[in-house]
Structures are given as structure tokens and as C-alpha cells.
Design an enzyme around this catalytic site. Sequence first.
Site, mmCIF file in Angstrom:
data_model
loop_
_atom_site.group_PDB
_atom_site.id
_atom_site.type_symbol
_atom_site.label_atom_id
_atom_site.label_comp_id
_atom_site.label_asym_id
_atom_site.label_seq_id
_atom_site.Cartn_x
_atom_site.Cartn_y
_atom_site.Cartn_z
ATOM 1 N N GLU A 1 -1.546 -5.742 5.697
ATOM 2 C CA GLU A 1 -2.013 -5.751 6.994
ATOM 3 C C GLU A 1 -3.547 -6.221 7.218
ATOM 4 O O GLU A 1 -4.183 -5.530 7.924
ATOM 5 C CB GLU A 1 -2.078 -4.115 7.185
ATOM 6 C CG GLU A 1 -0.609 -3.579 7.172
ATOM 7 C CD GLU A 1 -0.428 -2.199 7.701
ATOM 8 O OE1 GLU A 1 -1.479 -1.453 7.873
ATOM 9 O OE2 GLU A 1 0.719 -1.700 7.721
ATOM 10 N N GLU B 1 7.379 -1.243 4.701
ATOM 11 C CA GLU B 1 7.057 0.308 5.193
ATOM 12 C C GLU B 1 7.531 0.674 6.476
ATOM 13 O O GLU B 1 7.555 0.128 7.325
ATOM 14 C CB GLU B 1 5.586 0.382 5.321
ATOM 15 C CG GLU B 1 4.576 0.223 4.210
ATOM 16 C CD GLU B 1 3.100 0.539 4.507
ATOM 17 O OE1 GLU B 1 2.729 1.022 5.526
ATOM 18 O OE2 GLU B 1 2.074 -0.224 3.772
#
Length: 292
Positions: A122, A223
Site C-alpha cells: 500500500e 487482503e
Amino acid sequence: MKLLAPTLAALAALPLASAFHKGFNVAAQRPDGSCKNQADWEKNFNVIKGLPGGFKDVRVYASSDCGTLAQAVPAALNTGIQLLVGVWTENNDHYNAEKAALLAAAKKYGVKWISAISVGSEDLYRGDTNAQTLANQIYDVRGMMTTVGGKGIWVGHVDTWTAWVNDANAAVIKACDFIGFDGYPYFQNAAIGNAKSVFQQSVDATKAAIQRHKPGTPLWITETGWPVAGPNYGAAVPSKANAQTYWKQVICPLFPSYATYAYTLRDYYAAPAGPSFGVVDYYFKPLFNLAC
């Protein structure tokens, strides 16, 4: 929900890897914030293997932090777990420490415990780096792994779907052997009744971005989950019942078609300070039915 897998031709064009891994994200810390030792990792891995569904895969976020690979790799070898390895890229010293830890583990234990490597997590979403710098780091780690018998191990990056659909990040897609997708309808203010369609829209948008920049690159769901407790997020309401619904309607259909890592095995965040996504409680007892 019908989700399409990568074509056989696309898979054949890339290095060999198990088609669809199935497991959980697992943090390197105990609930009190201290670092796990090898016995802790083995406990986590054996819990995962004991859950219904045949889980044998774990995503770890780092290589050097908390001695992750030094402790987790022997535990993985003892329990038959494969690791999606994280390499943090935040600054040069940290990045070099992460590479050194990964290299040391590969030299000591070989590479058969590695399912793939994610260079960064991220980073694009947070704005911690730029696409070309991150792409260069992906190439760097891939090259390093060839020196220890790791040629053919997939090296990619994990980020939010919103980062992947940004064409400014195309260089990262082009550098990746796989695209790690993080998507949470909960954080998109989705009511549980809309979560399935919201998730599918984000998957479709990411696949369209892959098609624009590097067609055939496999999409991994690295995720996703729904919190069992914590604050409401718009129309999104955490609860065990909603987490169960999300598991059945969104996560279960992923397993036959994508490498999938549910978030998370056991959450050390305590509601209401933050949403808790753990699927087992403090004592490793499942919080809802994980059978598909």
C-alpha cells in the site's frame, strides 16, 4: 458471484507458481504488541491448518521487522505452510534490512517455503513513493532472488484497488509478476447487503487496469474481510453476523478462482479503538463459521 481466473495461456507465460493459494494475513506481533517467536508462529500455522477449508498459506508483512522470517520460516517448514513474503520499502535503511533478512532466510532454508514476494504494501495508496521507484525495487528484489535459486518466484506488489486503477502507477503493474489487491467494502461505506457488488466492482476495475498495462498478469486477493467489531463506517456495520455473511458471499467464492489471503487470522486491535477483522478470538477459537 462469478469471478474469472487468469487464462492458462497467461499463466504459462509467467514463472511457475501454485495457481491458487488460500490462507490468511498474519501479523508478527502478539496481542500485547511483543514480537512472536518460532513457537508462536507454529501455533498460528497449526491453527490455520486446523480450520475448515484446507488453508496452507500465510501472508507476512515484513522480512526483518520483529525477526519475521528468522522466526516464521522454520515454523513454516515444520508445519507445511507457504509464505507470501513482504519486503518493506519505506526508506533505504529499512529496505536494505528487509532484503538482507530475505536473502539470509533463502540462503539458510532454500526457497520452497516462498509462494511469492510482495515488494511494498500500500505504498502507492499512502503516497510513500512513486511508481518508477517502486518498480525499480521490484526488479531489484527479483534479481536478488536469482542469486539464491529463486529464479521463477513471482515478485509483485500489494496495494489498494484505488492505487491500481490510477494509470500514473502503470510502471508498477508492468514490473509485477502478480498484482496484490486489497479491497474492503467496509471502508467504502457499503452496507453488508451491497458488499458483494461493491467488491466485484473494485475487482473489475483493477482487472481493467491490468488489461491496459500488462494483460494476463494474475490478480491475487491479498487482503479483504469484514470486521466482527468496531465502529460503523457509513452504512457498514461490524458484527459477527455480517462478517459471516461477507465470508460466505464474498470470500468463499474467491477460493476456486484467485490466490486469496483473508484479513486477518487474529486481530490485535481492540474495538472500539479500531475495527477488529480477526476470524479467531484471543484463544484461537473461530468467531464464526469458516466452512465454505
